[in-house]
Design an enzyme around this catalytic site. Structure first.
Site, PDB file in Angstrom:
ATOM      1  N   GLY A 398       0.956  -1.184   0.057  1.00 57.65           N
ATOM      2  CA  GLY A 398      -0.299  -0.479  -0.022  1.00 57.65           C
ATOM      3  C   GLY A 398       0.388   1.042  -0.005  1.00 57.65           C
ATOM      4  O   GLY A 398       1.747   1.076   0.364  1.00 57.65           O
ATOM      5  N   GLY A 401       2.248   5.867   4.343  1.00 57.13           N
ATOM      6  CA  GLY A 401       1.377   5.807   6.182  1.00 57.13           C
ATOM      7  C   GLY A 401       0.499   5.718   5.576  1.00 57.13           C
ATOM      8  O   GLY A 401      -1.003   6.261   6.765  1.00 57.13           O
ATOM      9  N   SER A 721      -4.506   2.459 -17.377  1.00 58.09           N
ATOM     10  CA  SER A 721      -6.045   2.882 -17.564  1.00 58.09           C
ATOM     11  C   SER A 721      -6.868   3.867 -17.972  1.00 58.09           C
ATOM     12  O   SER A 721      -7.509   4.419 -17.477  1.00 58.09           O
ATOM     13  CB  SER A 721      -5.828   2.529 -16.208  1.00 58.09           C
ATOM     14  N   LYS A 764      -8.943   4.637  -6.581  1.00 58.20           N
ATOM     15  CA  LYS A 764      -9.320   5.683  -7.329  1.00 58.20           C
ATOM     16  C   LYS A 764     -11.063   6.130  -7.271  1.00 58.20           C
ATOM     17  O   LYS A 764     -11.550   7.404  -7.243  1.00 58.20           O
ATOM     18  CB  LYS A 764      -9.487   5.217  -9.135  1.00 58.20           C
TER      19      LYS A 764
END
Length: 870
Positions: A398, A401, A721, A764
Site C-alpha cells: 500500500g 503512511g 488505465s 481511484k
C-alpha cells in the site's frame, strides 16, 4: 720448450698478417674512433676483422661472448636468417632490440654493438618455430645494413679478445675473483661449480663477461658492458656490480636470519606453553586461556544448539585452543564462537492464542482494516489447531503512511512475540542478506542472522520493510538470496556464509511491506500472501486522528485536553487542504505543527485554551498547501476526467484534446509514457473506424491535427488505465459533443472498442469520492474489486459497469441538445465491437442517482450483475 710451442709461435704472426691482409683485400679501413675510449691502452688494429653476417634481433637479453644460450625463434625474418647462417659457416650476429614491444625491428630499433655467435644446434618444432642453441664468440660492430628483407644482413667489424697481461689487469682479475667467491657463498642461486669455471677463465675480458652473465644485471647494464672493449674497464665494471650484489646478498641474509630467529622464538614459546599447560593440568591450575576455553565449552553445551552445530562449534573451539592467543586467526575463531553461542537456537515465546484478546488489541491500535484483522485471527486459529504448521509469509502492500509497519508491531503485541524489523531499501549486496565469508577481514553475518540475535527467540515477528526497493549489481542479487529466507520449504535450513551451518527460520513470522508490487521479482512475489492496504477515506482519517494521532501528539508535546481541542471541521480541513496522501503520516505532522504553536504560547504565559476550528486552521498552518485535481465545473468539449493510481493513492487526471485544421498530425504532450501513447493511438484508430457512426467525414484524419494533452506537464505519466478517458475526450473534440462533468472513468481500450479491466480501483474510487464525484465508469470485469470498497463509498457512489466503448459513449457524451444519445447498432463485422447497445432506463441528461447500485446502460439486466453496497 717443445716443438708444438715453437710451431704455435711461428703461426701467430702469419695469422695476424693474414687478418691484416683481409682488411686490405676488402678495402676496409676501420674507423678507430668508434672503438677508442679514454681507458683504452692497447691497439685494436691487430684484433679487427671485417665481416658480413645475417642478423638475429633478440628481446629481453644481451648476448655476451662465451655465453651458451638457447633461443626460441618464431619470427619469419629470424628463421630465414638462421637458415642462411646454417647454409654457410654457422655464424650469425645476435643484437639486442632497444624496446621489447617492437615485433618487426628496423635498423634504428637495434643497438649497433652485438655479438657474433656460432649456431650449435637447431631444433624444428611442429608449429613451424625453431629452438636454437648459440654460443657467443666475439663482439661485433655494425657499420652498414646490406639488406633488410627477407632477413637482415649487415657489414661490420668483429673484435677478437686480446690476451693482455699486466699488473693492473692482474690485480683487477684477482679482486673480481675474490668478490665473486663471496657472492657465490652468500647466494643460494649460484653453485660452487660457477666459481670453479670462473677460476679457469684465461683471458681477463672473458672473466668479466662471465661474471656479469652470472649476476644477471639489468639489460642496459649488460649492453653497456658489451660495448666496452677494454678488458680493464670491463673488470672495473664487474667489480662494481659484484660489490653491489654482495651488499644486497648480505642484507638478504640478515633479513632471513631475523625471520628465522622470530620463528624459532615463536616455536620455543609454543613448546613452553604446551609444557606449561600439561604441568598446570597435573597441578590442577589453569591459565586464563584455559579458563576461557572451558567457559566457552560450557556455553556451547548449554546454548541448545542442534547436534551438528554443536559438533562444529566444539571442533572450532579445539582449533582455537591449539593456537597461541596472539595468532590472527585466534580472534576470528573467538568471534565466530561468540556468534554461534549468542544466536537463539531453542528459546521461544509462547503464542497467546486468545482470539478475543487479540481482536481487542488490534482494534485498540488500528482503526478499520477489517480484512487484515480477519486474516490475523485466521492465522491464530490455524496455529491453535496445528501448532507445528508452516508459518505464512504476509506482504502488506500500500501507499506510504497507511500503517504497514505499525500493523506488524501490533501483531507481535497481540501474539506476545518479540518484534524486529529490517529495512531493505537500497540494499544491493547479496552479502547483506547472506553475510560475508570468514576469509574476509571484518566479516560479519548477514542482516537476517544479526536481527535474529537481536530478537533472542526463534519465533519473533520479523518485518522486512520496503522489499520493493531492493536493488542488484555486480555484488549479487539480494532478492534471490531472500528466496531461501521466505520459502517455507527451505527456510528451515537457512545458510549464512559466515556461520556455515544451517539455521532454522521456519518458526519466524515474516511480514513484508511494499509500496508497489510490480518492482518485486516474480519468484519472490510467489512466496508471499499479498494483502493490500489501499488507503483511508476522509471519514476514516477523521476517526484515526481523534482516536490515535491527537492523543499521541498530546503526549509528545506535553499538552492535554485542557490546553487544546480539535473539532471535526478542523481535522477535515487539514485533511483536504494541507495533506495529500492515502495514509495519515502527513496528517499527524500537521496536527503536531498546530500543537507546537500552542505549546509555545503556553510557555510564553498565555494560559487560555486553544479551540482549533475549521476557520482557525490557517492561523496555525498558513495558507492552503495542496490543491488536488478538481473535477470540471461544467460540461466541456474535449475534456474528460479520468482516474489514476499513484504511490500516494488515487488521483483525478484530466485529459484535454483539441482538434484543429491541419494535415493529420497527432501531438501528445504532458510527459506521457509509452503505454499512454499506445492508448492514445488505439483511441484514435477506434475513432477513425467509427467515423460514420459518429458523424465524422471519412477523411477527417487527413485534414485535422489532434493534440492530446495532460496537465502538470512536469510530472511523468504512464499506465494502462487512461485509454477510455483519451477516447472519450478525442471523440468529444471531433464531434463537438460535451463530456459530462459529474462522472469520472477508468479503463483500457482495444482497437475493437472493448474495455479492459484495470487495477487500483479502490484507490481511484477514494480519489473520486474526495473530489465530490459520485459516478464512476468502470470495466465490467472490475466488479470483483467493488467488494473491497468501504461502506460509505458503496452507499454514496454509483458504479456504471461497461464492456465496450459504445456504452461509454452513451453514458459520458451529451448530444448537442444536451441529452445523451446512444450510437446506432454496428454489427461486429463492421465495427468490431459488441452488438449489445446501451439503452438507459431514464433520461440520460439527468445525473445518475447515488443509490449504491450500479448504473444500468440497459433497462433490464440479469440479477447476477446487480451490486448493492453494504
Amino acid at each position: 720448450m717443445d716443438s708444438s710451442d715453437s710451431s704455435e709461435k711461428q703461426r701467430r704472426p702469419i695469422r695476424r698478417a693474414r687478418q691484416t691482409q683481409t682488411y686490405s683485400d676488402v678495402g676496409f679501413a676501420p674507423d678507430k674512433t668508434h672503438f677508442q675510449q679514454k681507458s683504452l691502452t692497447f691497439s685494436l688494429a691487430n684484433h679487427l676483422q671485417a665481416r658480413e653476417l645475417p642478423v638475429l634481433p633478440v628481446r629481453n637479453t644481451v648476448m655476451l661472448p662465451n655465453m651458451v644460450v638457447p633461443l626460441f625463434v618464431d619470427r619469419d625474418p629470424a628463421l630465414r636468417a638462421i637458415e642462411e647462417a646454417m647454409s654457410g659457416d654457422h655464424c650469425i650476429l645476435i643484437v639486442s632490440q632497444r624496446s621489447e614491444e617492437i615485433t618487426d625491428p628496423l635498423p634504428q630499433d637495434v643497438y649497433e654493438i652485438g655479438t657474433e655467435c656460432v649456431i650449435n644446434r637447431v631444433l624444428r618444432m611442429p608449429d613451424g618455430t625453431s629452438s636454437v642453441i648459440v654460443q657467443g664468440v666475439r663482439r661485433f660492430r655494425i657499420e652498414a645494413w646490406t639488406q633488410q628483407a627477407p632477413y637482415g644482413r649487415v657489414r661490420g667489424v668483429a673484435f677478437s679478445e686480446p690476451d693482455m697481461r699486466n699488473e693492473q689487469i692482474e690485480a683487477l682479475a684477482r679482486t673480481a675473483l675474490r668478490m665473486f667467491e663471496g657472492c657465490v657463498k652468500l647466494s643460494s642461486r649460484m653453485g660452487e661449480d660457477v666459481y670453479i669455471q670462473a677460476l679457469n677463465m684465461e683471458r681477463p675480458g672473458s672473466l668479466a663477461d662471465y661474471i656479469v652473465s652470472q649476476l644477471e644485471p639489468p639489460m642496459p647494464t649488460r649492453q653497456e658492458l658489451l660495448e666496452t672493449f677494454d678488458p680493464a674497464a670491463r673488470l672495473r665494471k664487474a667489480c662494481y656490480l659484484l660489490q653491489r650484489e654482495q651488499n644486497v646478498l648480505q642484507l638478504e641474509q640478515k633479513i632471513q636470519e631475523d625471520v628465522q630467529r622470530e620463528v624459532d622464538r615463536g616455536q620455543r614459546e609454543y613448546y613452553l606453553r604446551e609444557q606449561l599447560k600439561v604441568i598446570q593440568k597435573e597441578l590442577g591450575e589453569h591459565d586464563p586461556a584455559m579458563r576461557e576455553g572451558m567457559e566457552l565449552r560450557d556455553r556451547i553445551e548449554t546454548a541448545g544448539m542442534p547436534a551438528e552445530v554443536r559438533a562444529r562449534a566444539l571442533k572450532e573451539l579445539e582449533r582455537m585452543e591449539a593456537m597461541p592467543s596472539i595468532a590472527p586467526e585466534y580472534s576470528v575463531l573467538r568471534g565466530y564462537l561468540d556468534w554461534l553461542i549468542a544466536l537463539p537456537w531453542s528459546k521461544r515465546t509462547e503464542d497467546q492464542l486468545d482470539l478475543l484478546r487479540v481482536a481487542e488489541t488490534l482494534d485498540a491500535n488500528h482503526y478499520g482494516l477489517g480484512k487484515i484483522k480477519d486474516r490475523i485471527l485466521e492465522f491464530l486459529a490455524v496455529r491453535k489447531l496445528a501448532p507445528e504448521g508452516r508459518t505464512p509469509i504476509l506482504c502488506f502492500s500500500g501507499p506510504p503512511g497507511v500503517g504497514k509497519t505499525s500493523l506488524g508491531r501490533s501483531i507481535a503485541q497481540a501474539l506476545g512475540r518479540q518484534f524486529v524489523r529490517v529495512s531493505l531499501g537500497g540494499v544491493r549486496d547479496e552479502a547483506e542478506i547472506r553475510g560475508h565469508r570468514r576469509t574476509y577481514v571484518g566479516a560479519l553475518p548477514g542482516r537476517i542472522i544479526q536481527t535474529m540475535k537481536q530478537a533472542g527467540t526463534v519465533n519473533p515477528v520479523f518485518v522486512l520493510d520496503e522489499i520493493d526497493k531492493l536493488a542488484s549489481d555486480y555484488r549479487g542479487d539480494p532478492a534471490s538470496a531472500l528466496l531461501e529466507v521466505l520459502d517455507p520449504e527451505q527456510n528451515n535450513a537457512f545458510s549464512d556464509h559466515y556461520l556455515e551451518v544451517p539455521y532454522d527460520l521456519s518458526r519466524v513470522m515474516f511480514i513484508l511491506t511494499a509500496n508497489v508490487l510490480h518492482t518485486i521479482p516474480a519468484p519472490l512475489r510467489d512466496r508471499m500472501e499479498v494483502i493490500e492496504l489501499s488507503g483511508y477515506t476522509e471519514e476514516e482519517k477523521t476517526h484515526i486522528a481523534h482516536q490515535f494521532l491527537i492523543p499521541r501528539q498530546l503526549r509528545d508535546t506535553g499538552l492535554n485536553t485542557n490546553r487544546i481541542e480539535f473539532d471535526d471541521g478542523a481535522v477535515k480541513r487539514i485533511i483536504r487542504e494541507y495533506t495529500y496522501e492515502a495514509g495519515v503520516r502527513n496528517l499527524e505532522r500537521e496536527i503536531g505543527a498546530v500543537m507546537r504553536r500552542v505549546a509555545r504560547r503556553v510557555v510564553e504565559g498565555r494560559r487560555h485554551k486553544a479551540n482549533v476550528s475549521a476557520t482557525s486552521v490557517p492561523l496555525y498552518l498558513g495558507q492552503q498547501k495542496h490543491f488536488p485535481t478538481e473535477p470540471m465545473e461544467h460540461d466541456e468539449v474535449g475534456v474528460a476526467t479520468g482516474l489514476a493510481w499513484t504511490a500516494a493513492g488515487g488521483d483525478l487526471t484530466t485529459v484535454e484534446v483539441m482538434a484543429v485544421s491541419g494535415r493529420g498530425n497527432v501531438l501528445m504532450t504532458g510527459q506521457l509514457g509509452d503505454v499512454m501513447k499506445e492508448s492514445a493511438q488505439a483511441a484514435l484508430t477506434f475513432t477513425r473506424a467509427r467515423a460514420t457512426e459518429l458523424g465524422l467525414p471519412d477523411a477527417f484524419h487527413e485534414k485535422t491535427d489532434i493534440h492530446v494533452h495532460m496537465p502538470a506537464a512536469s510530472i511523468p505519466k504512464d499506465g494502462p488505465s487512461a485509454g477510455v478517458t483519451m477516447a472519450i475526450a478525442m471523440i468529444s473534440a471531433l464531434t463537438g459533443r460535451e463530456v459530462r462533468s459529474d462522472l469520472a472513468m477508468t479503463g483500457e481500450i482495444t482497437l475493437r472498442g472493448r474495455v479492459l479491466p484495470v487495477g487500483g480501483v479502490k484507490e481511484k474510487a477514494l480519489a473520486a469520492h474526495r473530489a465530490g464525484l459520485r459516478t464512476i465508469i468502470l470495466p465490467r470485469r472490475n466488479l470483483k474489486d467493488l467488494e473491497d470498497m468501504p461502506p460509505e463509498i458503496r452507499e454514496t457512489m454509483t458504479f456504471a459497469l461497461v464492456d465496450s466503448m459504445d456504452e461509454v459513449i452513451a453514458l459520458a457524451l451529451r448530444s448537442r441538445q444536451g441529452q445523451l444519445t446512444a450510437m446506432p447498432h454496428t454489427p461486429p463485422s463492421a465495427g468490431g465491437t459488441s452488438g449489445r447497445l446501451p439503452q438507459p432506463s431514464r433520461p440520460l441528461g439527468e445525473p445518475l442517482a447515488a443509490s449504491g447500485r450500479l448504473a444500468r446502460p440497459r433497462a433490464r439486466r440479469e440479477v447476477r450483475d446487480s451490486f448493492v453496497g453494504g
